[in-house]
Write an enzyme that holds these catalytic residues in place. Structure first.
Site, mmCIF file in Angstrom:
data_model
loop_
_atom_site.group_PDB
_atom_site.id
_atom_site.type_symbol
_atom_site.label_atom_id
_atom_site.label_comp_id
_atom_site.label_asym_id
_atom_site.label_seq_id
_atom_site.Cartn_x
_atom_site.Cartn_y
_atom_site.Cartn_z
ATOM 1 C CB CYS A 107 -1.042 0.121 1.070
ATOM 2 S SG CYS A 107 -2.261 1.415 1.074
ATOM 3 C CD GLU B 106 -0.853 -5.647 5.598
ATOM 4 O OE1 GLU B 106 -0.488 -6.164 4.894
ATOM 5 O OE2 GLU B 106 -1.096 -4.424 5.875
ATOM 6 C CG HIS C 235 -3.639 -3.202 3.071
ATOM 7 N ND1 HIS C 235 -2.599 -3.484 4.025
ATOM 8 C CD2 HIS C 235 -3.916 -2.099 2.626
ATOM 9 C CE1 HIS C 235 -2.737 -1.430 3.589
ATOM 10 N NE2 HIS C 235 -3.352 -1.510 3.236
#
Lengths: 232, 321
Positions: A88, A206, A204
């Site tokens: 990002c 994660e 993302h």
């Protein structure tokens, strides 16, 4: 292995990232605030630039962070062939720093987009997509400037060299315009550098790394990253 | 020393020691009306030379690049060799001379702000006024150099005005010439003396070439007085002022500009149906610590490449004035 997770003023994903990396066998993340400069990167086997809004996204997303001294250290790590990943805002910083071609422009909708999307692993043969051949991954995005743009020559080069790692796609894995969340050229969501050791991606992983979060599809990318830090 | 150019009151000579430099010799001639009126005044060359040396040195101390290198016996000065631009720049604070004739106004009217004008250097045409647009369309000087000259003219105006104000004198107007040196710097060239400016005392009396133009007084003693006054000033206490430039950054043509598109939608909703396209860019106001120089100008370009602009998606324009 030692993974430097860089935090700029406005970075806000570093805790999520540290937690996931620490949970992966062999992952030994340590936080490096930008003001410590490139020094602490000397012992890093890899660098992770998490998402957020470094310097409030002023000027252009990632632009101010991209000229910080600590980036000189990131360039060294990249030159040494060690893995560098930018998620990002991290992707925006890597592009602004010139470690990846192109730029992330404001979303076509001119709005912040926060939603789950499908991601297709592409032609790339990079360390990050090992074992993910043509996989369709469910991973969230959250950005206002994710509209990937580059020159025609660069696009030709990226495609020709198999450097497009991820594209936004529908549930069948087709990169259609209907599911392009931000206007990205060719539905591009993530690319690698020429050597394949630097990855930038807007989604993302994660945030899709535990069942309780709704998906574990992102974990494989992060596991690949950690594994690459161990490579000789 | 061989003569490169024979001017009306000065001679430009080859510098036997360096091809980078030239030597300018001040003669005792004084002319007016493009040479229609001409006289020789013993000692005038020396005075013009000394005043020029004083003022160019002063401007240079304030960070304005000039062609001046050093003063020689003579009266001569050593200068950087510079290709003189084909327009000269006039800066006015108070209406006088041709400005009054042109607009039919009285001598002495204060202008609301300093005015910078350009004149085409052409003796046959009598150095006519030329608009900035005409300078650009005739490709005599480019937009950046015009902006640079205007900015420097206003800086010079500030510093000279402050200096003369110390002695209760008013800088009415002055003329500058600019030249490009071999290494590409645009510098203030020629002389700056009573021949190239108007200076009035509190009573509105001239201490400059108008005395000769109008046969209204003794030019030589005025110039002696002017040099005397300059030597009484304290240039050091005049602080270096900051200068402002602007950088405009726009999304490249052909690249979608979502902020502009939604702004257009808003305008259409408000009834402005004629808005075909809106593109949103950025403007940076940059305040510099010192007057513009050619190297600062290069620095502004570098700032754009390194940070202000992303050249993949944006274009930029530095606006100096």
């Amino acid at each position: 292995m030692a993974i430097a997770v860089i935090r700029f003023p406005g970075t806000n994903n570093e805790k999520d990232v540290m937690r996931v990396l620490a949970s992966i066998p062999g992952g030994d993340p340590y936080l490096v605030p930008n003001y410590d400069g490139p020094g602490p990167l000397a012992r890093a086997d890899g660098v992770f630039i998490p998402g957020g809004f470094s310097y409030g996204d002023y000027l252009r997303a990632g632009a101010v962070a991209s000229v910080e001294a600590i980036i000189d250290g990131v360039v060294e790590i990249a030159k040494a062939g060690k893995p560098v990943i930018g998620i990002c805002n991290g992707f925006q910083i890597l592009a602004e720093a010139g470690l990846l071609p192109g730029v992330l422009l404001p979303n076509k909708s001119a709005r912040f987009v926060c939603k789950w999307i499908n991601l297709r692993t592409c032609e790339t043969k990079s360390i990050y997509t090992e074992g993910l051949d043509s996989a369709i991954l469910r991973i969230p995005i959250a950005h206002a400037e994710g509209n990937y743009y580059c020159s025609e020559e660069d696009l030709h080069m990226l495609k020709g060299e198999g450097r497009v790692s991820f594209r936004y796609c529908n549930s069948e894995g087709e990169p259609t315009q209907e599911v392009n969340p931000n206007g990205s050229l060719d539905n591009i969501a993530g690319i690698v550098n020429e050597r394949g050791n630097v990855l930038g991606m807007m989604p993302h992983p994660e945030r899709a790394s535990r069942a309780i979060l709704g998906s574990t599809d992102g974990l494989a990318i992060l596991e690949n990253f950690v594994r690459a830090t161990k490579a000789p | 020393m061989s003569v490169i150019r024979e001017g009306k009151v000065k001679r430009v000579l080859e510098d036997p020691e360096s091809s980078q430099h030239v030597i300018i010799e001040f003669t005792n001639f004084v002319t007016a009306g493009d040479g229609a009126k001409k006289e020789e005044l013993e000692g005038k060359g020396r005075l013009a030379c000394d005043i020029t040396e004083f003022l160019l040195q002063y401007l240079s101390d304030k960070g304005i690049e000039t062609h001046y290198v050093e003063t020689l016996e003579g009266p001569k000065i050593r200068c950087f060799r510079a290709a003189i631009l084909p327009v000269e720049v006039v800066c006015r604070n108070v209406a006088a001379g041709s400005f009054c004739r042109r607009y039919g106004i009285d001598r002495g009217i204060e202008l609301s702000e300093p005015l910078v004008e350009f004149f085409l250097k052409d003796d046959k045409l009598g150095d006519p006024l030329i608009t900035e647009e005409a300078v650009m369309r005739l490709q005599l000087v480019n937009r950046s150099d015009i902006g640079f000259m205007k900015s420097i003219a206003l800086s010079v105006n500030h510093y000279l005005s402050e200096l003369f104000a110390q002695q209760n004198l008013r800088l009415v107007d002055f003329k500058l010439e600019f030249g490009r040196t071999a290494d590409g710097r645009l510098v203030v060239a020629d002389e700056i003396s009573g021949d190239t400016m108007r200076i009035w005392n509190k009573e509105g009396e001239s201490l400059d070439k108008d005395l000769f133009r109008e046969d209204s007084g003794d030019l030589l003693s005025a110039y002696v007085g002017l040099l005397d006054i300059l030597r009484k000033t304290d240039p050091k206490i005049i602080p270096i002022r900051s200068e402002e430039v602007h950088v405009m950054v726009m999304p490249k043509e052909g690249i979608k500009n979502p902020p502009g598109e939604v702004t257009r939608k808003g305008l259409i909703r408000l009834g402005f149906q004629d808005v075909k396209e809106v593109r949103v860019g950025k403007e940076f106001k940059i305040v510099l610590t010192r007057p513009l120089t050619s190297s600062l100008l290069k620095g502004l370009e570098l700032m754009n490449i390194k940070l202000l602009t992303n050249p993949i998606a944006e274009t930029h324009e530095v606006r100096l004035s």
